[in-house]
Structure formats: C-alpha cells, structure tokens
Design an enzyme around this catalytic site. Structure first.
Site, PDB file in Angstrom:
ATOM      1  N   HIS A 257      -2.043  -2.865  -6.815  1.00 22.32           N
ATOM      2  CA  HIS A 257      -2.496  -2.401  -5.478  1.00 22.32           C
ATOM      3  C   HIS A 257      -3.995  -2.759  -5.810  1.00 22.32           C
ATOM      4  O   HIS A 257      -4.693  -1.870  -6.022  1.00 22.32           O
ATOM      5  CB  HIS A 257      -2.259  -0.906  -5.439  1.00 22.32           C
ATOM      6  CG  HIS A 257      -2.466  -0.585  -3.897  1.00 22.32           C
ATOM      7  ND1 HIS A 257      -3.091   0.641  -3.720  1.00 22.32           N
ATOM      8  CD2 HIS A 257      -2.574  -1.172  -2.807  1.00 22.32           C
ATOM      9  CE1 HIS A 257      -3.403   0.758  -2.104  1.00 22.32           C
ATOM     10  NE2 HIS A 257      -3.181  -0.409  -1.693  1.00 22.32           N
TER      11      HIS A 257
ATOM     12  N   SER B  38       0.852  -1.114  -0.054  1.00 17.96           N
ATOM     13  CA  SER B  38      -0.007   0.110  -0.090  1.00 17.96           C
ATOM     14  C   SER B  38       0.922   1.286  -0.010  1.00 17.96           C
ATOM     15  O   SER B  38       0.401   2.246  -0.362  1.00 17.96           O
ATOM     16  CB  SER B  38      -0.652   0.096   1.237  1.00 17.96           C
ATOM     17  OG  SER B  38      -1.489  -1.188   1.587  1.00 17.96           O
TER      18      SER B  38
ATOM     19  N   GLU C  75      -4.825  -0.489  -8.777  1.00 17.37           N
ATOM     20  CA  GLU C  75      -3.896   0.485  -9.263  1.00 17.37           C
ATOM     21  C   GLU C  75      -2.637  -0.694  -9.718  1.00 17.37           C
ATOM     22  O   GLU C  75      -2.051  -1.269  -9.047  1.00 17.37           O
ATOM     23  CB  GLU C  75      -3.198   1.196  -8.237  1.00 17.37           C
ATOM     24  CG  GLU C  75      -4.173   2.294  -7.737  1.00 17.37           C
ATOM     25  CD  GLU C  75      -3.947   3.347  -6.494  1.00 17.37           C
ATOM     26  OE1 GLU C  75      -4.062   4.470  -6.667  1.00 17.37           O
ATOM     27  OE2 GLU C  75      -3.411   2.919  -5.661  1.00 17.37           O
TER      28      GLU C  75
ATOM     29  N   ASN D   4      -4.657   6.798  -2.545  1.00 23.30           N
ATOM     30  CA  ASN D   4      -4.091   7.064  -1.051  1.00 23.30           C
ATOM     31  C   ASN D   4      -3.657   8.456  -1.121  1.00 23.30           C
ATOM     32  O   ASN D   4      -3.752   9.457  -0.242  1.00 23.30           O
ATOM     33  CB  ASN D   4      -3.213   6.452  -0.434  1.00 23.30           C
ATOM     34  CG  ASN D   4      -3.895   5.095   0.127  1.00 23.30           C
ATOM     35  OD1 ASN D   4      -4.982   5.101   0.388  1.00 23.30           O
ATOM     36  ND2 ASN D   4      -3.153   4.090   0.564  1.00 23.30           N
TER      37      ASN D   4
HETATM   38  N1  LIG Z   1      -5.530  -5.260   4.454  1.00 26.24           N
HETATM   39  C1  LIG Z   1      -5.551  -3.995   3.844  1.00 26.24           C
HETATM   40  O1  LIG Z   1      -6.657  -3.422   3.817  1.00 26.24           O
HETATM   41  C2  LIG Z   1      -4.637  -3.827   2.668  1.00 26.24           C
HETATM   42  C3  LIG Z   1      -5.321  -3.116   1.385  1.00 26.24           C
HETATM   43  C4  LIG Z   1      -4.350  -2.959   0.258  1.00 26.24           C
HETATM   44  C5  LIG Z   1      -3.307  -3.401   0.429  1.00 26.24           C
HETATM   45  N2  LIG Z   1      -2.619  -4.208   1.607  1.00 26.24           N
HETATM   46  C6  LIG Z   1      -1.359  -4.437   1.564  1.00 26.24           C
HETATM   47  O2  LIG Z   1      -1.206  -5.973   1.214  1.00 26.24           O
HETATM   48  C7  LIG Z   1      -0.133  -6.620   1.942  1.00 26.24           C
HETATM   49  C8  LIG Z   1      -0.661  -7.712   2.696  1.00 26.24           C
HETATM   50  O3  LIG Z   1      -1.615  -7.072   3.665  1.00 26.24           O
HETATM   51  P1  LIG Z   1      -2.709  -8.182   4.586  1.00 26.24           P
HETATM   52  O4  LIG Z   1      -3.648  -7.183   5.131  1.00 26.24           O
HETATM   53  O5  LIG Z   1      -3.122  -8.992   3.672  1.00 26.24           O
HETATM   54  O6  LIG Z   1      -1.877  -8.731   5.633  1.00 26.24           O
HETATM   55  P2  LIG Z   1      -1.916 -10.080   6.635  1.00 26.24           P
HETATM   56  O7  LIG Z   1      -1.133  -9.617   7.532  1.00 26.24           O
HETATM   57  O8  LIG Z   1      -3.446 -10.255   6.703  1.00 26.24           O
HETATM   58  O9  LIG Z   1      -1.245 -11.145   5.759  1.00 26.24           O
HETATM   59  C9  LIG Z   1       0.176 -11.529   5.329  1.00 26.24           C
HETATM   60  C10 LIG Z   1       0.432 -12.949   5.486  1.00 26.24           C
HETATM   61  O10 LIG Z   1       1.643 -12.892   4.952  1.00 26.24           O
HETATM   62  C11 LIG Z   1       2.057 -14.003   5.700  1.00 26.24           C
HETATM   63  N3  LIG Z   1       3.559 -14.255   5.755  1.00 26.24           N
HETATM   64  C12 LIG Z   1       4.451 -13.329   6.550  1.00 26.24           C
HETATM   65  N4  LIG Z   1       5.820 -13.470   6.343  1.00 26.24           N
HETATM   66  C13 LIG Z   1       5.793 -14.302   5.111  1.00 26.24           C
HETATM   67  C14 LIG Z   1       6.949 -14.875   4.386  1.00 26.24           C
HETATM   68  N5  LIG Z   1       7.924 -14.624   4.612  1.00 26.24           N
HETATM   69  N6  LIG Z   1       6.508 -15.739   3.474  1.00 26.24           N
HETATM   70  C15 LIG Z   1       5.150 -15.990   3.138  1.00 26.24           C
HETATM   71  N7  LIG Z   1       4.194 -15.657   3.771  1.00 26.24           N
HETATM   72  C16 LIG Z   1       4.568 -14.764   4.875  1.00 26.24           C
HETATM   73  C17 LIG Z   1       1.465 -14.124   6.915  1.00 26.24           C
HETATM   74  O11 LIG Z   1       1.469 -15.528   7.384  1.00 26.24           O
HETATM   75  C18 LIG Z   1       0.104 -13.649   6.628  1.00 26.24           C
HETATM   76  O12 LIG Z   1      -0.609 -14.817   6.182  1.00 26.24           O
HETATM   77  C19 LIG Z   1       0.877  -5.508   2.730  1.00 26.24           C
HETATM   78  O13 LIG Z   1       1.635  -4.997   1.975  1.00 26.24           O
HETATM   79  C20 LIG Z   1      -0.571  -4.262   2.857  1.00 26.24           C
HETATM   80  O14 LIG Z   1       0.042  -3.177   2.891  1.00 26.24           O
HETATM   81  C21 LIG Z   1      -3.473  -4.326   2.711  1.00 26.24           C
END
Ligand SMILES: NC(=O)c1ccc[n+]([C@@H]2O[C@H](COP(=O)([O-])OP(=O)(O)OC[C@H]3O[C@@H](n4cnc5c(N)ncnc54)[C@H](O)[C@@H]3O)[C@@H](O)[C@H]2O)c1
Length: 296
Positions: free
Chosen positions: A145, A124, A157, A196
C-alpha cells in the site's frame, strides 16, 4: 522472487493511473525495468508523459541529467496485454478499487508470471485475503500500500495475510527499503491496515464536530496543525484526499468492524452526494471558501 531482490530485473505494474504511474516512476528511478500495463492506451500514454515531465523537473532542479532521463525512460515498457508480464519477478496491481476488476486482473497476472514471482495489490481498503481468492497460489501474494503522491510519501504498508509466506513478505519489504529507499511497515490484514485505521476515525471526528457545531472549520484544522504539528488540519486533509475516497474507506472499514467511530456523519455524506468531493471538484469542506461544510 525466490526471494533475493538483487536478482530483480523487471517489475510489472498493472493500472497506470495516479498510483500505478507513481509506483512505476519510483521503480524506474531505481534503475529497474518496468512493464506498465493498462487496458487503456490513452492511460498508458498519459502515464508516460507524466513520468517524463516529472523526470524533466528533476533535470531542471539539477537532480538528474537529460541523458539519465533518457536511459531511465528507455526502461519503461508500456503494454496493453498481460503476456508481457512474464519476465517480471514482482507485479503490483493498481487498478480501480472495485473487487470484481481486481479479482479478474490478479487471476490474469498469475496466468502469465512465473511460479516464483510475487504478486502484490495496492488496494486501500479491500482485504488482501479477499483478493487472494483470485489466485491459485495465495502464498506469494501481499498488500503493498503506497501513498499518494508516491514520489513524496516515504511509507509503504506491506500487508501479510494468513496465506503469505515469509519469503514473499521479506522480499517485498526489501524491495521497498533497499530498492525504492522508502520505509516499509509490515502489518496484518486488518481493516484500514495501520495508517487508515488511525487516520479515518480522526477525519470523521473532525467532520462530526463541524456538523454538530462543536467548533468551526478554522479552529478544528488549527487544533491539529498548530497543537499537534500536523502539516494539514483534518478537514483540509479530507478535501485533499477526496471526500468520496474518505467515505468509501470509512464505509469499508465500518462494514467489517461496526465501530461507531467509523460511521460517516451526514454532512460528509451530503457533500459527496452533491458531487462536492474536495480539491478535485473545487468544492469540499474548505473550498472554494471556508464554510461550515453544509452549504457553499
Ligand atoms: N489515489 C490514491 O490516493 C490512492 C492511494 C493509495 C492506494 N490507492 C489504490 O490504488 C489503486 C488505484 O488507484 P488510482 O487512484 O491509481 O486509480 P486510477 O483510476 O487513477 O487508475 C486506475 C487505472 O487502472 C486502469 N484499469 C482499469 N481496469 C483495468 C484492467 N482491467 N486492466 C488494466 N488496467 C485497468 C485504468 O485505465 C486506470 O488507468 C486503487 O486500489 C486505490 O484504492 C489509491
């Protein structure tokens, strides 16, 4: 993905949390195999359960048959090791928003995919160009994104860096539009990309108005909901997104731009320090009841 997505047979998704499982489900629903990788077996089984129950809800609504669900679920390949990504033409990274973790994961993806595969990050707020440093060949790397919840949000995006080649950008754009049926916006690698960059200053301005007593929470939210047709007011939306997530995005954008509109006001900072993160913690600007944001 050299770069006709009609030839797409498998997509890798690394990280099976909130975003990864949503992205995986969207790809599965398009009938394409997904190699879903996570370092946690528990996260993988939770993701599979989540996808299955979401598809079962579509059966209840008459949008999918039970037989279609079992065909789509058979396309899901949950794995704990990166080697299984080798036959994916596109791999999307969705691990936590921590630079070191992402750099290590991206380098490991590149070690296992073919030379023509496109690699994307769902970050993000980390500049795509900074993440590109993990790769030997950054020309096949873009930002993809997605928005939360992935199933309901039509925008993606597509972020290009100075390294990104035209074919990778065109292929990911085509993937978003033709395969997922979503709307891509291609944007340069600027802080906050496009959404954003517009949204965060608005959310911070609402928090700042509340902090200074300019208006109460009800009026601030009603102004955007009823005056501009936004589905949620900015304080409610901040609670929904997560106040920690809003703060982190603002801090990352401020660090690059020094734009005063991106300074986090103290009421928002204090709520995060108190663990009042919005909907997910049950306390935020508006929850559990409408307050002035400073005390519950
Ligand atoms: N949650 C949101 O609203 C949102 C929206 C847009 C973008 N994002 C972006 O998406 C990405 C993920 O966010 P999220 O909310 O899904 O996070 P999350 O914490 O829900 O999920 C992350 C996952 O990655 C796994 N993980 C951690 N280290 C790892 C590794 N080394 N190898 C493989 N898997 C691994 C974890 O076990 C977990 O299941 C981030 O970069 C975040 O900024 C999030």
């Amino acid at each position: 993905m050299g770069c006709q997505l009609s030839a797409l047979t498998a997509v890798g998704v690394v990280g099976s949390g909130t975003m990864g499982r949503g992205i995986a489900e969207s790809v599965l629903r398009a009938g394409v195999r997904v190699v879903l990788r996570d370092s946690s077996s528990n996260a993988l089984s939770q993701a599979r359960k989540h996808i299955e129950s979401s598809m079962n809800r579509s059966v209840d609504r008459g949008h999918l048959s039970a037989q279609e669900v079992s065909v789509l679920l058979a396309l899901l390949d949950p794995v704990e090791t990166p080697a299984s990504l080798s036959d994916c033409q596109l791999v999307i990274e969705a691990v936590p928003e921590i630079l070191e973790i992402k750099l290590a994961v991206l380098a490991s993806i590149e070690d296992h995919v073919s030379h023509s595969a496109v690699i994307a990050s769902n970050t993000s707020s980390i500049p795509i160009t900074r993440l590109a440093r993990a790769l030997r060949n950054p020309s096949r790397f873009v930002g993809l994104h997605f928005f939360n919840p992935v199933a309901r949000m039509p925008l993606v995006e597509v972020v290009r860096t100075v390294h990104s080649n035209d074919s990778s950008v065109a292929a990911t754009r085509h993937f978003v539009e033709s395969l997922l049926g979503k709307s891509p916006i291609v944007i340069g690698d600027r802080p906050g990309f496009l959404v954003n960059a517009l949204l965060i200053p608005l959310l911070l301005a609402a928090a700042r108005m509340l902090d200074s007593g300019y208006a109460d929470a009800e009026s601030i939210d009603a102004s955007m909901r009823l005056g501009c047709g936004h589905p949620m007011g900015p304080l409610e939306l901040s609670d929904f997104i997560g106040l920690d997530v809003v703060c982190a995005a603002a801090d990352a954008m401020y660090a690059e731009s020094r734009d005063p509109a991106l300074v986090v006001p103290s009421n928002l900072r204090r709520l995060v320090e108190a663990g009042h993160l919005g909907a997910k913690s049950g306390h935020g600007f508006l929850s559990p009841k409408r307050t002035n944001g400073a005390e519950e």
